[in-house]
Design an enzyme around this catalytic site. Structure first.
Site, PDB file in Angstrom:
ATOM      1  N   TYR A 118      28.067  44.400  51.309  1.00 41.94           N
ATOM      2  CA  TYR A 118      28.353  43.136  50.814  1.00 41.94           C
ATOM      3  C   TYR A 118      29.537  43.219  49.673  1.00 41.94           C
ATOM      4  O   TYR A 118      29.151  43.892  48.803  1.00 41.94           O
ATOM      5  CB  TYR A 118      27.017  42.372  50.124  1.00 41.94           C
ATOM      6  CG  TYR A 118      27.162  41.039  49.295  1.00 41.94           C
ATOM      7  CD1 TYR A 118      27.063  40.073  50.028  1.00 41.94           C
ATOM      8  CD2 TYR A 118      27.474  41.075  47.961  1.00 41.94           C
ATOM      9  CE1 TYR A 118      27.264  38.867  49.392  1.00 41.94           C
ATOM     10  CE2 TYR A 118      27.629  40.094  47.280  1.00 41.94           C
ATOM     11  CZ  TYR A 118      27.528  38.728  47.800  1.00 41.94           C
ATOM     12  OH  TYR A 118      27.611  37.358  47.317  1.00 41.94           O
ATOM     13  N   GLU A 206      33.224  35.418  49.443  1.00 42.70           N
ATOM     14  CA  GLU A 206      32.071  36.142  49.880  1.00 42.70           C
ATOM     15  C   GLU A 206      31.990  36.632  51.171  1.00 42.70           C
ATOM     16  O   GLU A 206      32.273  35.866  52.127  1.00 42.70           O
ATOM     17  CB  GLU A 206      30.663  35.395  49.590  1.00 42.70           C
ATOM     18  CG  GLU A 206      29.576  36.107  49.880  1.00 42.70           C
ATOM     19  CD  GLU A 206      28.122  35.306  49.888  1.00 42.70           C
ATOM     20  OE1 GLU A 206      27.347  35.542  48.784  1.00 42.70           O
ATOM     21  OE2 GLU A 206      28.126  34.257  50.645  1.00 42.70           O
TER      22      GLU A 206
END
Length: 396
Positions: A118, A206
């Site tokens: 991530y 993101e």
């Protein structure tokens, strides 16, 4: 302004970030053609069909599926396009899917195991600096990771005077447990990602997951991007990516009329001038036992036309049981606002919800007299507490 995955990936690719390649399709036939083209260009045998909506958790709602042949591509794309996709980030009604991204399969076998990470870039409002947030737990809900295993989330703050430094990119790659070619690839990925974030005037990038492929390439498999609305005047190429179908239709209409409007879940409509007063008015409504149905700032020119437009926007919400108008007459005179309320009310005919008007500032006494003598079903107030009491009474 939020972007679709494929649009975010276009921006990333323009800054040299490696992405999972894909082609947008608006129907099943286009999806099959896209799959054939991808096979020719990339050699992929399988394809991932991804619903393109402004919401996370698409896979949990059945919006991301793997197709192992062209028949499955057609079948899956046909079932996803047109569906109302319900995810943990949508309402119970979900969001209608108008298009899908047909993407290459990047989880192919090779010399090493694939890994998911991530990585996001956003502003740390506490420090006023951009930061890179990253974790080894890619492909999962980052909120769940933060709650259950917060030690697995790392942050790297960027000094605005120097920008991202080389040692910081290396530190991120090291903390993700990478080495060799994958380490070098990740440092390049992070540097390019940060450049994309800054030079596109984004408020968030993101990437979940960032994939280390079996041959040690680093690429963005997904992309959730928000562009700062205030910068769109100088980023016209990104402004054209706006998909109004994904936005609240009332907010879109209000924006076209020049009104600052945010839809909320309450029962009392608000009409104010100034963001600070709007926040105080929402507190006032809560204190009176109600819930604000919206944030609506009409600005400094609260004339009859603008007030009428604001009324119509507020009344589009069937949950509204009362309207509180709270105007401070500094730039604009209170009597002009009062006359605007009266004229708008008469132009619209009958308004079936109670209206409380609080006007303070220049000519507030004249404004109260105008409201009280208008003969309309409009209540005037002078003090905050008086307005709160009247909101409470009409809700009761």
């Amino acid at each position: 302004m939020n972007l679709h995955e494929y649009q975010g990936k276009e921006i990333l690719a323009s800054f040299g970030v490696r992405i999972q390649r894909g082609i947008v399709a608006h129907n099943a036939q286009e999806a099959v053609a896209a799959a054939k083209q991808l096979t020719e260009e990339t050699g992929t045998g399988w394809h991932v069909i991804k619903a393109q909506v402004h919401a996370g958790g698409r896979g949990k709602g059945g919006g991301v599926k793997l197709a192992k042949n062209l028949n499955e591509v057609e079948e899956i794309a046909g079932s996803i396009i047109g569906m109302n996709l319900v995810t943990p980030q949508t309402s119970a009604e979900g969001k209608k899917v108008h298009q899908v991204l047909v993407a290459e399969d990047v989880y192919y076998p090779g010399e090493s195991e694939t890994s998911e990470f991530y990585v996001s870039v956003l502003l740390n409002r506490a420090t006023g600096r951009n930061m890179i947030m990253y974790s080894t737990e890619g492909g999962m809900d980052i909120e769940e990771v933060a709650e259950k295993t917060p030690h697995l989330i790392y942050t790297e703050e960027i000094d605005p005077s120097t920008g991202l430094l080389a040692f910081q990119a290396r530190k991120i790659a090291f903390n993700l447990g990478l080495s060799g070619l994958a380490f070098k690839e990740m440092t390049k990925f992070v540097a390019s990602l940060y450049k994309a974030y800054v030079e596109s005037d984004s408020s968030m990038f993101e990437i979940n997951p960032v994939l280390k492929t079996s041959d040690n390439k680093i690429m963005a498999v997904d992309a959730k991007v928000s562009i700062d609305d205030n910068a769109l005047y100088r980023r016209k190429q990104y402004a054209e990516m706006r998909d109004l179908r994904e936005e609240n239709p009332i907010e879109v209409e209000a924006g076209a009329l020049g009104l600052n409007y945010v839809d909320l879940d309450g029962n009392v409509g608000c009409m104010v001038n100034g963001a600070g007063l709007a926040m105080a008015t929402m507190d006032l409504i809560k204190q009176a036992g109600g819930e604000p149905a919206n944030f609506l700032d009409v600005g400094g020119t609260a004339d009859a036309a603008r007030v009428e437009a604001a009324f119509k926007i507020i009344l589009k919400d069937p949950a509204v049981k009362a309207i509180l108008i709270n105007i401070f007459g500094g730039i604009v005179r209170c009597d002009r606002v009062a006359q605007g309320v009266i004229d708008a009310y008469k132009n619209m005919g009958t308004i079936n919800v109670p209206i409380i008007v609080r006007l303070q500032g220049t000519n507030a006494d004249i404004a109260k007299e105008l409201i009280d003598n208008s003969g309309l079903d409009v209540q005037s107030a002078v003090e905050f507490q008086e307005a709160a009491d009247k909101v409470k009474a009409v809700l009761a």
